[in-house]
Design an enzyme around this catalytic site. Structure first.
Site: not given
Ligand code: BES
Ligand code: ZN
Length: 647
Positions: A186, A188, A315-319, A342-343, A346, A365, A420, A428, A602
């Site tokens: 991971q 980011q 929750g997710g990561m937009e790789n 969401h992902e 991105h 975001e 972070d 967001y 999570r």
């Molecule tokens: N890119 C983010 C996760 C992230 C942001 C990791 C900043 C590290 C630093 C991902 O797209 C995201 O926003 N995930 C959210 C999803 C939710 C808002 C639908 C999450 O993981 O909760």
């Molecule tokens: Zn995001």
């Protein structure tokens, strides 16, 4: 502003002028109406002075979270050859970097690293001199390499540390299948440097290819082209032909299988999870098609999902090409699939148009959150859109009530802080609300056209907040000079709170939920008598999230008895209910709370629970027991985010 190009310096100065000329008006406005979340004129003034100070000395476009000398030399391509050693919990091998010299005088290449063991650095077989500087807690250690005279290809031979902040090595027991180990990365925001020595800044984009060597029975996947039918032989090859920022480089290895969901979409998961994941996310292909219709062609060929074990910290990561997804959203009823929207979103806002520095994260975001709502509306209708928007707005209000004024600013000042720290509902939901306001002022179709052009204009570029404002000034502010003004835009971007008169999302579906809650709280209706059979997960969340902080044991019991909330299998509903259980010391739910905290990593789900538990000595003792039991299975980021609550 020493190394800032003239253009940027002019930009910062002109912004300063705009901001100081707008402060007076905003001050007057704020004085005129007193809102609960607004500050006194003195506070407003103090805030503005700070915002002005911030603008005067922040070097816009400088990445304060990277040591790389990317103004002089940039890595353009990376070739990885890495072996995954599950016993030693290490990736070992080489990263071959092809660089471009922007300054012909440049003598050294400075890379970011964190906890890497560098064995040698060579160019065309010749050893290069290098120095690994002492490590900074937030940034890791700068690696200074003396550039060869002629060649632009440099190979770093290295190994990662078992405690790499960007990688989690799971034992078989921590996976769904319990038979094979698992690794995922991971990157980011700034963790790519813990598994690859590189210029770890979103300002720099690279193409990459990789050979990943694994135990034969496992499959490796990356944020690159993955051949779903590849032979499982322990050697896997990847190419990412489009230039991406380092935070999007990703690798996972495990007992993975693939199932197609549509022509361009599919899912990778452990065998026991595969069918339920493919069913839950079967609308991904429709989401992709709908998003393309509005915002232009998808740039990344395939869009697949990878379902991680439950310790995945996000929750997710937009790789790119392969979003990494928590299994905690497989609810059985598609109630939590906004995460997929969401992902996927991105792929436009973030992966093609990228924030230049972490201060600009809201460009990623906020736009993505705005797009998420729009995709959900296209696929599931207006009611769902409205409900999700209200819940998001309430999350935003909670953060505005608890975060410092400085942390409520979209273009946050992150100097000297952990990258972070930018992660809150501000980039967001405040970002999305800002865009929603523009949408409402100029009309949806017009705003969609703007987004389409914006995504094209900046495709495969990394941009700053200031560049975005300059673009707005040239486009929407000219086209819609009646509807929009730059004072208001600056207020949204550079000031705390939600500007007065901002849109307030509403949902008809919540009216009867409010009524039911009220009647129950007043003792007019018993819990069992509330007509909940047609309630959606969102209505349940709204019902629970808006309960008063203090309920009696009797009230908690009656809710639990009527709706079996302690036993809820929906991880979001369980989260909301467990928050209530902690606030009210409802001990009956504590075994479930323990199980929840020890089975999910999570952070968004566990951190608020730890924070709430830490407020009383008994709660803290309980939190410590759960944390100690869960810690070996938590991701390093989840450990560091929660440690302070239990110690
Ligand atoms: N890119 C983010 C996760 C992230 C942001 C990791 C900043 C590290 C630093 C991902 O797209 C995201 O926003 N995930 C959210 C999803 C939710 C808002 C639908 C999450 O993981 O909760
Ligand atoms: Zn995001």
């Amino acid at each position: 502003m020493k190394n800032t190009p003239l253009k940027q310096r002019v930009l910062v100065l002109s912004l300063l002028i705009t901001l100081s000329s707008c402060s007076k008006t905003d001050l007057d406005n704020e004085q005129a109406t007193a809102k609960p979340l607004q500050q006194s004129p003195e506070q407003v003034l103090a805030k503005q002075t700070q915002a002005e100070k911030q603008l005067s000395d922040i070097d816009s476009g400088k990445d304060y979270h990277s040591y790389a000398n990317s103004e002089d030399v940039q890595v353009r391509h990376i070739t990885l050859d890495l072996r995954a050693d599950f016993n030693a919990k290490k990736l070992t091998g080489s990263a071959q970097l092809t660089v471009e010299r922007l300054n012909p005088e440049v003598k050294e290449l400075v890379l970011d690293t964190r906890d890497l063991l560098i064995s040698s650095i060579t160019s065309e077989g010749q050893a290069l001199d290098f120095e690994l500087k002492p490590a900074d807690e937030n940034l890791g250690a700068a690696l200074h390499i003396v550039l060869p005279q002629k060649s632009n290809v440099i190979t770093v031979n290295y190994a990662t540390s078992p405690s790499a902040s960007g990688a989690q090595w799971l034992t078989p027991a921590q996976t769904a299948g319990k038979k094979h180990p698992f690794l995922f990365t991971q990157a980011q925001a700034i963790h790519a440097r813990s598994f690859i020595p590189l210029q770890d800044s979103p300002l720099v984009r690279v193409t990459y290819d990789a050979v990943i060597r694994t135990p034969k029975e496992l499959l490796a996947v990356m944020s690159a082209s993955n051949a779903p039918d590849t032979e499982r032989d322990g050697v896997y090859e990847f190419t990412m032909p489009q230039a991406i920022p380092s935070y999007l480089i990703a690798l996972a290895i495990g007992d993975l299988e693939f199932q197609a969901m549509g022509e361009r979409t599919g899912v990778y998961a452990e065998p026991s999870v595969l069918a339920s994941a493919a069913a839950e996310f079967e609308d991904t292909e429709s989401m992709l098609i709908a998003t393309e219709a509005k915002y232009g062609p998808y740039s990344w060929d395939r869009y697949d999902l990878l379902i991680l074990p439950p310790s995945f910290p996000f929750g997710g990561m937009e790789n790119p090409r392969l979003s990494f997804i928590t299994p905690t959203v497989i609810a059985g009823d598609k109630s939590l699939v906004a995460l997929i929207a969401h992902e996927l979103a991105h792929s436009w806002s973030g992966n093609t148009v990228t924030n230049a520095t972490w201060r600009d994260l809201w460009l990623n975001e906020g736009f993505t959150t705005y797009l998420t709502y729009r995709i959900m509306e296209m696929i599931y209708g207006e009611d769902r859109y409205n409900m999700e928007a209200v819940l998001g707005y309430q999350d935003l209000q909670a953060d505005i009530a608890s975060l410092s004024a400085d942390d409520q600013i979209l273009a946050i000042d992150l100097r000297g802080r952990d990258a972070d720290d930018v992660f809150s509902n501000i980039p967001y939901e405040k970002g999305a609300l800002f865009l929603r306001e523009i949408e409402q002022k100029i009309g949806r179709d017009n705003f969609d056209k703007f987004l389409l052009t914006y995504f094209n204009e900046f495709a495969f570029k990394s941009i700053t907040t200031d560049e975005f404002i300059t673009y707005l000034n040239k486009t929407l502010l000219v086209q819609y000079s009646e509807e929009l003004d730059s004072d208001r835009i600056n207020q949204w971007i550079f000031q705390a709170g939600i500007p007065e008169g901002a849109p307030v999302p509403q949902s008809d579906a919540f009216v009867n939920v409010d009524l039911a809650r009220k009647q129950w709280l007043e003792g007019i209706v018993e819990a069992q008598k509330i007509e909940t059979s047609a309630w959606t997960v969102h209505q349940w969340l709204y019902f629970l999230n808006n309960m008063p902080d203090a309920l009696s044991e009797q009230q908690m019991l009656s809710l639990d008895k009527a709706f079996s909330l302690t036993a809820s299998k929906n991880n979001e509903i369980a989260h909301s209910w467990l928050m209530m259980a902690v606030k009210n010391d409802y001990q009956i739910a504590f075994p479930r709370l323990y199980e929840y905290l020890t089975s999910i990593g999570r952070n968004k789900l566990v951190k608020p629970l730890y924070r709430e538990l830490s407020k009383t000595p008994e709660g803290k003792a309980f939190a410590k027991r759960a944390f100690d039991a869960a810690k070996p299975g938590y991701h390093p980021l989840t450990v560091s985010a929660n440690e302070a609550f239990v110690n």
